[in-house]
Structure formats: structure tokens, C-alpha cells
Design an enzyme around this catalytic site. Structure first.
Site, PDB file in Angstrom:
ATOM      1  N   ASP A 112       0.832  -1.205   0.000  1.00 34.91           N
ATOM      2  CA  ASP A 112       0.000   0.000   0.000  1.00 34.91           C
ATOM      3  C   ASP A 112       0.866   1.255   0.000  1.00 34.91           C
ATOM      4  O   ASP A 112       2.090   1.202   0.124  1.00 34.91           O
ATOM      5  CB  ASP A 112      -1.006  -0.014   1.155  1.00 34.91           C
ATOM      6  CG  ASP A 112      -0.361  -0.037   2.526  1.00 34.91           C
ATOM      7  OD1 ASP A 112       0.710   0.568   2.693  1.00 34.91           O
ATOM      8  OD2 ASP A 112      -0.933  -0.644   3.444  1.00 34.91           O
ATOM      9  N   LYS A 113       0.227   2.402  -0.173  1.00 34.29           N
ATOM     10  CA  LYS A 113       0.940   3.666  -0.350  1.00 34.29           C
ATOM     11  C   LYS A 113       1.930   3.939   0.776  1.00 34.29           C
ATOM     12  O   LYS A 113       3.053   4.402   0.545  1.00 34.29           O
ATOM     13  CB  LYS A 113      -0.066   4.817  -0.456  1.00 34.29           C
ATOM     14  CG  LYS A 113       0.577   6.180  -0.654  1.00 34.29           C
ATOM     15  CD  LYS A 113      -0.466   7.284  -0.670  1.00 34.29           C
ATOM     16  CE  LYS A 113       0.202   8.652  -0.758  1.00 34.29           C
ATOM     17  NZ  LYS A 113      -0.780   9.756  -0.680  1.00 34.29           N
TER      18      LYS A 113
END
Length: 248
Positions: A112-113
Site C-alpha cells: 500500500d501507499k
């Protein structure tokens, strides 16, 4: 008389992905836009059956040939997303690759980011799917900074597992790497491929994740690869990963 073995058919969008031309979702868009021909005829259905060994595929009039298989590792920086495009305008891993003059490659699974570290990319869609598949049980190792000083009871709770929504989440192994006065670093090993597993597991235990870095996938180590850098897997690394999956 020798009987010819029937050739396996797959959907046209998947065929373009397997040939290393583009992701399946993008292939479906090209097909619906009448930009893809199969054996000289325009096809508009992404599920049109294709025999890769026999059929001819062209996009915008250009014949599509199988691409050389590419297997890359990247040290994904924090703050970029692992998608081909982002409707919120966030930077993607493809921005990190844009100067590399590579054919299309896809991320294997996701980070994820806010997460960083080892990310695999390939144009070999079947190999990537095996690496990412939960049933492969390929171990993934993370170094995670958490907002508590973890004790044995807390680490045992991660091994025992927790409920998060409809999922049961557990770590395969946990060990303490180092501690400060208010936080610590843990090494957490997973053998499942569930979405955002560590963050969800720690949220269920009411513990804040400060940093999350993937450092290994099976026998493949991130090592000293610089943040934002990428390189091809060596033949030995690729073989070791394939052997690890075969043993599962």
C-alpha cells in the site's frame, strides 16, 4: 495415426496480458474500443477465445509477438501506489520506472501507499499470479516499527491471531529486532497473502504502525538495493524463488 493434442483457449484480453503487451484491464479497454484484431478481424469482446499457439493478434495494426520475460525487484518508496494509474492523481511505481525503457510489467501483489520495500514486477502474468496466490504460502518478511514496546505477550497475540471483519489474521513468526523507549521494530513473517494483513492485524490489537518495510519474499532478499531503485532478478534468485514455490 498421431492425434493432435487440442490447444488451450484463453480470453483475448488475457492473451494480450500473457504476451506481455499490457495489463488485462487495459487490454479489455483496447478491445472494446475496436483497436484489436484477431486473425485479421476486429473483436470487441475481451473474452473472445484465443489459441496463442496459432492465432494472430494485432493492436492498432501492429502484430503482437511474445515479449522476452522480465523479472524485476524494486525497493518501493513510501508514498507511491502499485497501480498502473490512479484516479486520485497519486504517483505510481510506473513513475519510478519511466526512464528505464522497459516493456510493460505489472506489480506482483501490492504494497500500500504507506508501505515500502521489496516489490516484484514482471510481464510473466502466470508466474506473478503464483507468487502472489495465498495458496502458495510463500513467506513474506516485514520489518515493522510499532508505537509500543512489544513484550512476549503481545507477540504471542500476533501468533495466536485476531479477528478483523470476516478474516482471521495471524503471523507465522514474530521476533523483536530492537526497542526504544516508546516504540520498537519487529520482524513479522506471513505465509498468507491477505490484503493489508499486518496493518489490519495490528489495528485489531490497537497498535499503531509507524513504518512497514517488506524485506524478503521467500528466499529473495531486498538487501542493499537503494530506495526507488530496481534491478533484474539474477538467474539464481529466480530459480530459488521457483523452487520455494514448488516446495509448498
Amino acid at each position: 495415426m498421431k492425434v493432435e493434442k487440442p490447444t488451450r483457449r484463453i480470453g483475448l484480453a488475457r492473451a494480450l496480458s500473457k504476451l506481455g503487451y499490457c495489463p488485462r484491464s487495459q487490454a479489455a479497454e483496447l478491445i472494446r474500443a475496436s483497436r484489436v484484431r484477431l486473425n485479421g478481424s476486429v473483436r470487441r469482446d475481451p473474452e473472445t477465445p484465443v489459441r496463442l499457439e496459432r492465432d494472430r493478434i494485432a493492436v492498432d495494426g501492429r502484430a503482437i509477438e511474445p515479449q522476452h520475460k522480465i523479472y524485476l525487484m524494486m525497493n518501493k518508496p513510501r508514498g507511491v501506489v502499485t497501480t498502473a494509474s490512479d484516479d486520485q492523481g497519486r504517483e505510481t511505481v510506473y513513475a519510478v520506472l519511466e526512464k528505464a525503457s522497459l516493456p510493460w510489467v505489472a506489480p506482483v501483489g501490492r504494497l500500500d501507499k504507506a508501505s515500502e520495500g521489496l516489490l516484484l514486477l514482471t510481464n510473466d502474468s502466470e508466474w506473478g499470479a503464483r507468487v502472489a496466490a495465498p495458496e502458495t504460502h510463500l513467506e513474506k518478511t516485514y520489518h515493522v516499527q510499532v508505537g509500543i514496546v512489544a513484550d512476549e505477550k503481545f507477540m504471542q497475540a500476533m501468533l495466536n491471531g485476531v479477528r478483523s471483519e470476516d478474516d482471521f489474521l495471524r503471523a507465522a513468526r514474530v521476533r523483536l529486532l530492537r526497542s526504544g523507549q516508546k516504540n520498537c521494530w519487529l520482524e513479522i513473517v506471513l505465509d498468507e497473502g491477505k490484503n493489508r494483513q499486518i496493518r489490519r492485524m495490528l489495528a485489531a490489537l490497537e497498535v499503531e504502525v509507524l513504518r512497514l518495510v517488506r524485506v524478503a519474499i521467500g528466499p529473495l532478499q531486498l538487501g542493499k538495493l537503494a530506495k526507488g531503485a530496481h534491478r533484474p532478478l539474477t538467474a539464481e534468485e529466480k530459480l530459488a524463488l521457483d523452487c520455494a514455490m514448488a516446495e509448498k
